[in-house]
Scaffold this active site. Sequence first.
Site, PDB file in Angstrom:
ATOM      1  N   GLY A 223     -14.289  39.176 125.880  1.00 44.75           N
ATOM      2  CA  GLY A 223     -14.419  39.598 124.483  1.00 44.75           C
ATOM      3  C   GLY A 223     -13.339  40.607 124.177  1.00 44.75           C
ATOM      4  O   GLY A 223     -12.300  40.656 124.859  1.00 44.75           O
ATOM      5  N   SER A 224     -13.591  41.450 123.185  1.00 47.46           N
ATOM      6  CA  SER A 224     -12.550  42.397 122.772  1.00 47.46           C
ATOM      7  C   SER A 224     -12.504  43.597 123.714  1.00 47.46           C
ATOM      8  O   SER A 224     -13.497  43.924 124.394  1.00 47.46           O
ATOM      9  CB  SER A 224     -12.828  42.873 121.347  1.00 47.46           C
ATOM     10  OG  SER A 224     -14.001  43.638 121.334  1.00 47.46           O
ATOM     11  N   GLY A 228     -15.523  45.577 125.632  1.00 46.11           N
ATOM     12  CA  GLY A 228     -15.399  45.586 127.091  1.00 46.11           C
ATOM     13  C   GLY A 228     -15.500  46.997 127.648  1.00 46.11           C
ATOM     14  O   GLY A 228     -16.119  47.234 128.688  1.00 46.11           O
ATOM     15  N   GLU A 245     -12.326  40.023 130.880  1.00 49.93           N
ATOM     16  CA  GLU A 245     -11.230  39.245 130.295  1.00 49.93           C
ATOM     17  C   GLU A 245     -11.173  39.640 128.824  1.00 49.93           C
ATOM     18  O   GLU A 245     -11.956  39.148 128.016  1.00 49.93           O
ATOM     19  CB  GLU A 245     -11.501  37.744 130.446  1.00 49.93           C
ATOM     20  CG  GLU A 245     -11.534  37.261 131.882  1.00 49.93           C
ATOM     21  CD  GLU A 245     -10.195  37.366 132.574  1.00 49.93           C
ATOM     22  OE1 GLU A 245      -9.165  37.470 131.894  1.00 49.93           O
ATOM     23  OE2 GLU A 245     -10.187  37.391 133.812  1.00 49.93           O
ATOM     24  N   CYS A 279      -6.865  34.326 123.044  1.00 49.09           N
ATOM     25  CA  CYS A 279      -6.506  35.606 123.674  1.00 49.09           C
ATOM     26  C   CYS A 279      -5.029  35.700 124.026  1.00 49.09           C
ATOM     27  O   CYS A 279      -4.436  36.771 123.947  1.00 49.09           O
ATOM     28  CB  CYS A 279      -7.362  35.817 124.914  1.00 49.09           C
ATOM     29  SG  CYS A 279      -7.347  34.401 126.026  1.00 49.09           S
TER      30      CYS A 279
END
Length: 470
Positions: A223-224, A228, A245, A279
């Site tokens: 996620g962002s 995170g 990630e 991403c």
Amino acid sequence: MKQYFIIDGKKTQGSNGTFDVISPRDQSILHSMPNASEADVLGAVEAAQRAFPLWRNMGGVEKQKLFLAWADLIDANRDMIAAEVSVEMGVLKDDVVGTAAYIADMIRYYSGFIVTNYGDVLSFEDDHMNVVVNEPLGVIAAMPPWNSPIESTIQKCAPALAAGNTVVLRVPEEAPSGGLILAQLAVEAGFPAGVLNALAGMGPESGEALVGHPKVRLVSFTGSAPTGKIIARTCAEQMKPVVMELGGKSPVIIFDDARIADAIESSVSSAFCFQGQICCATTRVLVHESILDEVVKGIVERVERYAVDNEAFPIGPLFNDKVFHTVEKFVAQGKKDGTLVAGGGVIERDGGGRYHQPTVFLFKDDSSVVCKEEIFGPVLAIIPFSSDEEAITIANNVDYGLAATVYSENRQRIFKTIRQLESGTVWANCNFKFNMHMPWGGPKSTGIGREFGKYAMKPYLQEKNIWIGN
Ligand code: NAD
């Protein structure tokens, strides 16, 4: 639609009402999904905890057969999976059929690790033996994102399960069906109850409950970066490892000796694939000043081919209001800080949906936030440079390091640049290549750990050193 959770091998409805899943194409309500409460999360973690001893001790070949049966069921249900997932993502069904085939193969790939999880013999003497075995951790929380709901589910669950862990999968609330179907297919393939549990819910409620549960031994989140970091802080309190990630702000460096047409084509296609909601979208194009005019002209010509109904160069909807407002904010800022050379506006259409033109800005340097922050939308920044050193400095001058691309015909320059780029992946004279064997992830706010390949197995195993005396 698959409006259920999978907990302890059974379909359940959850105990916290429902939430609506919205279509990115027309913003209609696609369906209502059960919303996980803290109690539901607790139930899922307990089921995974109960299943752990059975799963970790099950024979490798037996587990491998279950993996292969799961992969076959995914293959047999590709169309159904693609139909459910594509409407939630706002993409064409055909785009997801290939992904469904890919994840079935990823399960087959990880089934190989089940039977090759060897340890080490460090010494074997007359009076002792010293060995290392790799053991699973226990219950893993897997949290994939909406922009890759089924790949990311398997990227996390397949290595975690292959290592002998059990899993609670929290599917992304905006695109929940794919993960729930995959969990149901695992049950149908014969996975024991509780080995793979799946539920949907809101981040700050069900997400936090799962992350903070003391029986959860590792959190694998995509996620962002801001989310995170919140999750990593909670995990740090419990010394709980994480696989993160997170975001990217990936550069393409085009040197003056590059094959310019290739560099333009790959920069544009990877920046605007899925409206830039990827991403590793290459959202910064760094260009040597001597070829700047030619590259800008080429990029603009290529970008102007995109249209809503153009199959070869499609513009699809932005995923949700959050993405749309972020894009609008950064486009407004780009108009202040740089020169707009393509796009820049909303596409008005009948029938709902949030559409935005692929947008390109030319900046004098990389000081604008548009050149620094992840936008996760169709916005590309072109930044000139005058020396190799300056190109590398600009490329590294962001808080992310997921992927970077270099175009040059000079091998020495390529090698030197690759060595200095702070990036988990570097593509040279190619771009946007993926392979399930390769490691995926990167330094700085891009995250912690790697997914894909043998590299993804490491976090889900812990070494135990054993001395055996006589
Ligand atoms: P996001 O961080 O806003 O949300 C991700 C998920 O986190 C949501 O499901 C949300 O419910 C949950 N969440 C929110 N608050 C939480 C909390 N306090 N505790 C636990 N969970 C919580 O990200 P997004 O906008 O949905 O996804 C886009 C981001 O994902 C981008 O930054 C993108 O770069 C990143 N991404 C990275 C990769 C990669 O491989 N590096 C792949 C895909 C997406």
